[in-house]
Scaffold this active site. Structure first.
Site, PDB file in Angstrom:
ATOM      1  N   ASP A  81       0.813  -1.210   0.000  1.00  0.00           N
ATOM      2  CA  ASP A  81       0.000   0.000   0.000  1.00  0.00           C
ATOM      3  C   ASP A  81       0.849   1.263   0.000  1.00  0.00           C
ATOM      4  OD1 ASP A  81      -2.058  -1.814   0.200  1.00  0.00           O
ATOM      5  OD2 ASP A  81      -3.168  -0.666   1.695  1.00  0.00           O
ATOM      6  N   CYS A 122       1.087  -8.278   5.292  1.00  0.00           N
ATOM      7  CA  CYS A 122       0.740  -6.868   5.107  1.00  0.00           C
ATOM      8  C   CYS A 122      -0.750  -6.627   4.886  1.00  0.00           C
ATOM      9  CB  CYS A 122       1.601  -6.266   4.015  1.00  0.00           C
ATOM     10  SG  CYS A 122       3.304  -6.012   4.596  1.00  0.00           S
ATOM     11  N   ASP A 123      -1.078  -5.393   4.534  1.00  0.00           N
ATOM     12  CA  ASP A 123      -2.401  -4.808   4.748  1.00  0.00           C
ATOM     13  C   ASP A 123      -3.591  -5.636   4.280  1.00  0.00           C
ATOM     14  OD1 ASP A 123      -0.561  -2.832   5.338  1.00  0.00           O
ATOM     15  OD2 ASP A 123      -1.855  -1.225   4.666  1.00  0.00           O
ATOM     16  N   LYS A 124      -3.589  -6.091   3.038  1.00  0.00           N
ATOM     17  CA  LYS A 124      -4.760  -6.808   2.524  1.00  0.00           C
ATOM     18  C   LYS A 124      -4.564  -8.315   2.516  1.00  0.00           C
ATOM     19  CE  LYS A 124      -6.354  -2.806   1.984  1.00  0.00           C
ATOM     20  NZ  LYS A 124      -5.121  -2.164   2.458  1.00  0.00           N
ATOM     21  N   CYS A 195       5.427  -2.497   8.270  1.00  0.00           N
ATOM     22  CA  CYS A 195       5.848  -1.194   8.791  1.00  0.00           C
ATOM     23  C   CYS A 195       5.638  -1.099  10.301  1.00  0.00           C
ATOM     24  CB  CYS A 195       5.120  -0.082   8.063  1.00  0.00           C
ATOM     25  SG  CYS A 195       5.595   0.039   6.325  1.00  0.00           S
ATOM     26  N   GLU A 491      -6.804   4.758   0.061  1.00  0.00           N
ATOM     27  CA  GLU A 491      -6.343   5.314   1.329  1.00  0.00           C
ATOM     28  C   GLU A 491      -5.899   6.756   1.129  1.00  0.00           C
ATOM     29  OE1 GLU A 491      -4.711   1.396   3.722  1.00  0.00           O
ATOM     30  OE2 GLU A 491      -3.256   2.781   2.841  1.00  0.00           O
ATOM     31  N   SER A 517      -4.928   5.143   5.653  1.00  0.00           N
ATOM     32  CA  SER A 517      -3.849   4.237   6.012  1.00  0.00           C
ATOM     33  C   SER A 517      -3.803   4.085   7.520  1.00  0.00           C
ATOM     34  CB  SER A 517      -2.519   4.812   5.507  1.00  0.00           C
ATOM     35  OG  SER A 517      -1.436   4.206   6.157  1.00  0.00           O
TER      36      SER A 517
END
Length: 616
Positions: A81, A122-124, A195, A491, A517
């Site tokens: 992202d 990670c995010d998704k 992150c 985002e 985000s």
């Protein structure tokens, strides 16, 4: 007694052809009676949170085979992202969640696997795999790649902790020299891993612990630390045990839907509120609950957010605390332990590693644990050496952070606020709700009234912010960026970062039907539902309108009369085919994204597909 699913393709004379193909993958005579365990890896060289995962699937596979199973690894996609941020690439991020869920389902069902290990990060990717696991409902365990070490930069004789968001903010700050920006860029993301703050990836990996689908420490053990290898090895051994318990002992309590019950979802959102997790977690938990057949809604999130306190503040809410510091304070098990002592946790839910969550807390919460190995586990520290290699260091802190009055994790009596870290706001501009991460909002602006500055896209908003159209006291409204209107629900990290860089982080608010985000802080309100493209009132806001935000009372309102709103709605409907569409926006939308937009729903339901459109 349930039969092993894999017997469909491994047993009987008629499966000679399938067995021939299995043999070509390396299976031998004795393997056809064993459980076949799928390993869904998400290695990619595009994403720092996944760049170190290449060999870890085979690490898990060796443990599976040693425990009496057959391991078969496959890969799925992963979008970064941060790299996709601020341009057309971000349109693909949220839709990738559904593709990941589908790809895992396709591979597992096509090859009739018996159980599943999800190597996410990670995010998704974690949400997509979580949706797949709950959809498939076969024994599953999650083990993520782990968080990145926090960056540190030496500037003017000071050592400053930092992360990705600092690089974005400083790059747009005209007062920062090129030399300072360069130093931050080179130091912000020093290692492999997700992150380093309480951003979306780390939030979701922490929530898998609360849901009971991963091992203690999954959300907080650093990617670089040797202790993380233990989690991967244990996941491989544990999944074989779970598979045998289900298929050979008819123990359905090991299935994802039995573990991720309504009570477990309550625990997950309680943790989310207590730790000030990313607002994206709301979207993903709603989607996961839908796959699990659990009636868990925005109303439940609102209910829980009103009485669970904020016990932990991590970047971006504060600049000098990162996930590595949460681990030193006892990790997620210790936050859950504080919730338990406050009477805010469902203790009697099962997990993949313990009979109940309450039993697990007795061993893993450092405030009640007695095992030296547990204390040693949470002493795992950053190595301080840039690397893309997993498990490459074994540094330890000298002591744990057990200060529950002023430490990283607080008890209820010493909470950062008795109001939780997330809130659901309702009003005529968001009748089905919108989300704000209160942990990242200065309490001085929990009540805010300002004039609307309206933009039809993120790109226009960025131009307006950097072009100084936006001034102190404004409410920046970015619309037609929802799941359908974007499409893809971008985002808004760059708009919020640029507001900070102009010194407006505490002087402005931002409202959108898009999302933020996990790195966002400030008065940033997202997921406004219904979204503009689906007839939401956010589409009716005009420049100069007054918007009132009241976090303590969970209220957001457009200060115009019902009659005026009705007039504007009628005028919009009169546009015919042009109604509920952005004015003068040029955006290339691929066929893949158009297909996503055709089936997706609004954020208040998790932006899941409306499958009634395709059901017969």
């Amino acid at each position: 007694m349930p039969q092993y699913r894999s017997r469909t393709s491994t047993a009987g004379r008629n499966m000679a052809g399938a067995r021939a193909l299995w043999r070509a993958t390396g299976m031998k005579d004795g393997d056809f009676e064993k459980p076949i365990i799928a390993i869904a890896n998400s290695f990619t060289q595009f994403v720092p949170g996944h760049v170190h995962l290449k060999d870890l699937g085979q690490l898990v596979a060796r443990e599976i085979e040693a425990a009496g199973g057959v391991a078969k690894e496959f890969n799925t996609i992963a979008v970064d992202d941060g790299i996709a941020m601020g341009h057309g690439g971000m349109l693909y991020s949220l839709p990738s969640r559904d593709l990941i869920a589908d790809s895992v389902e396709y591979m597992v069902n096509a090859h009739t696997a018996d159980a599943l290990v999800c190597i996410s990060n990670c995010d998704k990717i974690t949400p997509g795999m979580l949706m797949a696991a709950l959809r498939l409902n076969i024994p599953t365990i999650f083990v993520s790649g782990g968080p990145m070490e926090a960056g540190k930069v030496k500037w003017e004789a000071k050592i400053i902790p930092l992360d990705l968001v600092d690089a974005m903010v400083k790059a747009a700050d005209k007062n920062c020299s090129d030399e300072e920006v360069d130093a931050i860029e080179r130091s912000a993301c020093p290692t492999c891993g997700s992150c380093s703050g309480m951003f979306t990836a780390n939030s979701m990996n922490c929530l898998t612990e609360a849901l009971g689908l991963s091992l203690p420490g999954n959300g907080t053990t650093l990617a670089t630390h040797a202790d993380r290898e233990k989690l991967f090895r244990e996941a491989g051994r544990r999944i074989v045990d779970l598979a045998k318990r289900y298929y050979e002992k008819d123990d359905a309590t090991v299935l994802p839907r039995a573990i991720a019950s309504f009570a477990a979802f309550e625990n997950a959102i309680s943790l989310d509120v207590a730790m000030g997790g990313s607002t994206n977690t709301v979207l993903h938990l709603l989607a996961a609950a839908k796959e699990a057949g659990v009636d868990f809604t925005m109303k439940d999130i609102d209910r829980i957010s009103r009485h669970v306190p904020c016990l932990c503040k991590v970047a971006p809410a504060v600049p000098d605390v990162h996930i590595e510091d949460v681990h030193r304070a006892g990790g997620i098990m210790s936050i859950l332990g504080e919730l338990d002592r406050a009477g805010l946790l469902n203790r009697d839910v099962p997990t993949v590693h313990s009979k109940t969550l309450g039993e697990a807390l007795g061993r893993w919460d450092i405030m009640q644990a007695h095992d030296k190995a547990v204390f040693d586990f949470f002493l795992a520290a950053p190595g301080g050496v840039p690397t893309q290699v997993a498990f490459s260091q074994n540094r330890r802190w000298n002591e744990l952070d057990m200060d529950r009055a002023k430490g990283v994790i607080r008890n209820k009596a010493n909470a950062f606020s008795q109001d939780g870290g997330l809130a659901v706001l309702y009003g005529n501009i968001a009748e089905k709700g919108c989300i704000v991460k209160t942990a990242g909002v200065d309490e001085s602006i929990w009540q805010f009234t300002g004039k609307a500055r309206v933009y039809e896209s993120q790109e226009d908003a960025v131009e307006g912010i950097l072009g100084e159209q936006v001034q102190a006291g404004d409410v920046v409204v970015i619309r037609y960026e929802g799941p359908k209107g974007g499409p893809g629900m971008q985002e808004m990290l760059y708009p919020t970062s640029y507001l900070k860089s102009r010194g407006l982080g505490k002087e402005c608010a931002l409202l959108t039907d898009g999302r933020f985000s996990g790195g966002t802080s400030g008065l940033s309100i997202g997921h406004a539902s219904p979204e503009a493209a689906m007839g939401g009132a956010i589409a009716l806001v005009e420049d100069g309108d007054t918007i009132e935000i009241d976090i303590p009372n969970r209220r957001i309102a457009l200060a115009v009369s019902d009659e005026e709103l009705a007039r504007r709605r009628a005028a919009m409907e009169a546009k015919g085919a042009a109604a509920w569409k952005p004015a003068n926006r040029e955006r290339v939308v691929s066929a893949a994204l158009q297909a996503y937009a055709a089936l997706t729903t609004s954020a208040d339901t998790g932006a899941v597909r409306d499958i009634t459109q395709v059901q017969r």
